[in-house]
Scaffold this motif. Structure first.
Motif, PDB file in Angstrom:
ATOM      1  N   GLU A 142     -11.018  45.120   6.430  1.00 31.75           N
ATOM      2  CA  GLU A 142     -11.173  43.674   6.320  1.00 31.75           C
ATOM      3  C   GLU A 142     -12.338  43.187   7.176  1.00 31.75           C
ATOM      4  OE1 GLU A 142      -8.403  45.282   6.646  1.00 31.75           O
ATOM      5  OE2 GLU A 142      -7.003  44.575   5.098  1.00 31.75           O
ATOM      6  N   ARG A 143     -12.515  43.790   8.358  1.00 33.18           N
ATOM      7  CA  ARG A 143     -13.643  43.416   9.208  1.00 33.18           C
ATOM      8  C   ARG A 143     -14.961  43.781   8.522  1.00 33.18           C
ATOM      9  NH1 ARG A 143     -16.900  40.340  11.558  1.00 33.18           N
ATOM     10  NH2 ARG A 143     -18.167  41.232  13.218  1.00 33.18           N
ATOM     11  N   GLN A 144     -15.013  44.927   7.865  1.00 29.00           N
ATOM     12  CA  GLN A 144     -16.233  45.294   7.138  1.00 29.00           C
ATOM     13  C   GLN A 144     -16.489  44.322   5.995  1.00 29.00           C
ATOM     14  OE1 GLN A 144     -18.506  47.815   7.908  1.00 29.00           O
ATOM     15  NE2 GLN A 144     -19.700  46.660   6.381  1.00 29.00           N
ATOM     16  N   ARG A 145     -15.430  43.924   5.313  1.00 32.30           N
ATOM     17  CA  ARG A 145     -15.584  42.948   4.241  1.00 32.30           C
ATOM     18  C   ARG A 145     -16.115  41.622   4.792  1.00 32.30           C
ATOM     19  NH1 ARG A 145     -17.071  41.852  -0.772  1.00 32.30           N
ATOM     20  NH2 ARG A 145     -15.950  40.117  -1.701  1.00 32.30           N
ATOM     21  N   GLN A 146     -15.659  41.242   5.961  1.00 33.76           N
ATOM     22  CA  GLN A 146     -16.132  40.018   6.607  1.00 33.76           C
ATOM     23  C   GLN A 146     -17.640  40.107   6.873  1.00 33.76           C
ATOM     24  OE1 GLN A 146     -14.677  39.333  10.611  1.00 33.76           O
ATOM     25  NE2 GLN A 146     -14.289  37.180  10.166  1.00 33.76           N
ATOM     26  N   ILE A 147     -18.075  41.249   7.381  1.00 35.91           N
ATOM     27  CA  ILE A 147     -19.507  41.454   7.617  1.00 35.91           C
ATOM     28  C   ILE A 147     -20.279  41.400   6.303  1.00 35.91           C
ATOM     29  CG2 ILE A 147     -21.234  43.120   8.413  1.00 35.91           C
ATOM     30  CD1 ILE A 147     -19.080  44.172  10.382  1.00 35.91           C
ATOM     31  N   ALA A 217     -18.218  46.943  15.205  1.00 38.51           N
ATOM     32  CA  ALA A 217     -17.007  47.320  14.475  1.00 38.51           C
ATOM     33  C   ALA A 217     -16.708  48.801  14.644  1.00 38.51           C
ATOM     34  CB  ALA A 217     -17.153  46.962  12.997  1.00 38.51           C
ATOM     35  N   GLN A 218     -17.733  49.632  14.569  1.00 40.61           N
ATOM     36  CA  GLN A 218     -17.530  51.070  14.727  1.00 40.61           C
ATOM     37  C   GLN A 218     -17.049  51.405  16.136  1.00 40.61           C
ATOM     38  OE1 GLN A 218     -21.291  52.751  13.555  1.00 40.61           O
ATOM     39  NE2 GLN A 218     -21.066  52.067  11.429  1.00 40.61           N
ATOM     40  N   ALA A 219     -17.571  50.699  17.124  1.00 41.25           N
ATOM     41  CA  ALA A 219     -17.123  50.929  18.497  1.00 41.25           C
ATOM     42  C   ALA A 219     -15.678  50.488  18.686  1.00 41.25           C
ATOM     43  CB  ALA A 219     -18.035  50.190  19.474  1.00 41.25           C
ATOM     44  N   LEU A 220     -15.309  49.386  18.042  1.00 35.62           N
ATOM     45  CA  LEU A 220     -13.944  48.879  18.162  1.00 35.62           C
ATOM     46  C   LEU A 220     -12.929  49.830  17.537  1.00 35.62           C
ATOM     47  CD1 LEU A 220     -14.449  45.099  17.310  1.00 35.62           C
ATOM     48  CD2 LEU A 220     -13.471  45.971  19.438  1.00 35.62           C
TER      49      LEU A 220
END
Length: 240
Positions: A142-147, A217-220
């Protein structure tokens, strides 16, 4: 009803559901409002160089205030929901597609913010609590979709700058949009168009936003849950 109109209304309904649920829980509402403010501060730190840039500062400010800010968009949303059929009928199809993406981004952001607010214990946010909430949330897709949605909207606005007839059509829409109760949406589109035109090319700006957001995002999501506050040059260490 047109499929795209139904999609927009569905996203706005999601926003309303999230907002009403938080309104019924003042503690949750306070946590989410504080989260939105923290995220705006995070964006301002991540993009301090773009905000200070003569070329990119207006576009960065547009992203900060229109897509990442803690502002109250309830009036715009209520206004928007009433006139979706008019939006689909009156605006060029390219613009309607961007509006649909904006509605989806808004709904997704509200869902993510509510989820994080539920996973956090109080109304104060710092680097560690922000990391822990994201990791507990566990919604990497979902975070990737947000980006992706954020960048798609930016790319669409940049694309419009190469269509002078579309800019003219937007200008001609001012009267009908105001009469139909779409003034705030009209202002968003015109401001976005003019802001991106000022850059004389947005490829570097959009690439920078994607690289930094995806690195964060990848770090998170790419490491075990945080048990201490990270430091250093990694994306997590650069959070406020």
């Amino acid at each position: 009803m047109d499929d795209i109109a139904a999609h927009i209304l569905s996203q706005l309904s999601t926003v309303d559901v999230e907002r009403r649920a938080r309104g019924a829980d003042p503690m949750l509402e306070n946590r989410v409002e504080a989260l939105k403010l923290y995220q705006q501060q995070r964006f301002a730190r991540t993009y301090a160089d773009l905000l200070a840039s003569e070329r990119y500062r207006h576009a960065a400010r547009f992203f900060l205030e229109e897509l990442y800010g803690p502002g109250d968009f309830s009036r715009r949303d209520a206004q928007f929901a009433r006139v979706v059929p008019s939006v689909v009928r009156l605006f060029p199809r390219d613009v309607v597609t961007t509006v649909a993406q904006l509605a989806e981004l808004h709904a997704l952001s509200e869902r993510l913010d509510s989820r994080m607010g539920k996973l956090h214990g109080d109304a104060s946010w710092d680097r560690l609590s922000y990391i822990r909430a994201w990791q507990a949330c566990g919604m990497a897709a979902e975070r990737q979709r947000q980006i992706d949605l954020t960048l798609s909207i930016g790319a669409a606005l940049e694309g419009y700058t190469r269509k002078p007839l579309l800019r003219h059509a937007l200008r001609m829409m001012r009267g009908p949009a105001t009469a139909a109760g779409m003034l705030e949406l009209q202002q968003f589109l015109e401001t976005g168009f003019d802001t991106f035109r000022e850059m004389h090319g947005a490829a570097e700006f959009l690439r920078t936003v994607r690289e930094r957001e995806e690195a964060l995002a990848q770090a998170l999501f790419g490491q075990p849950p945080a048990d201490s506050c990270p430091v250093g040059d990694d994306p997590l260490g650069k959070l406020p």
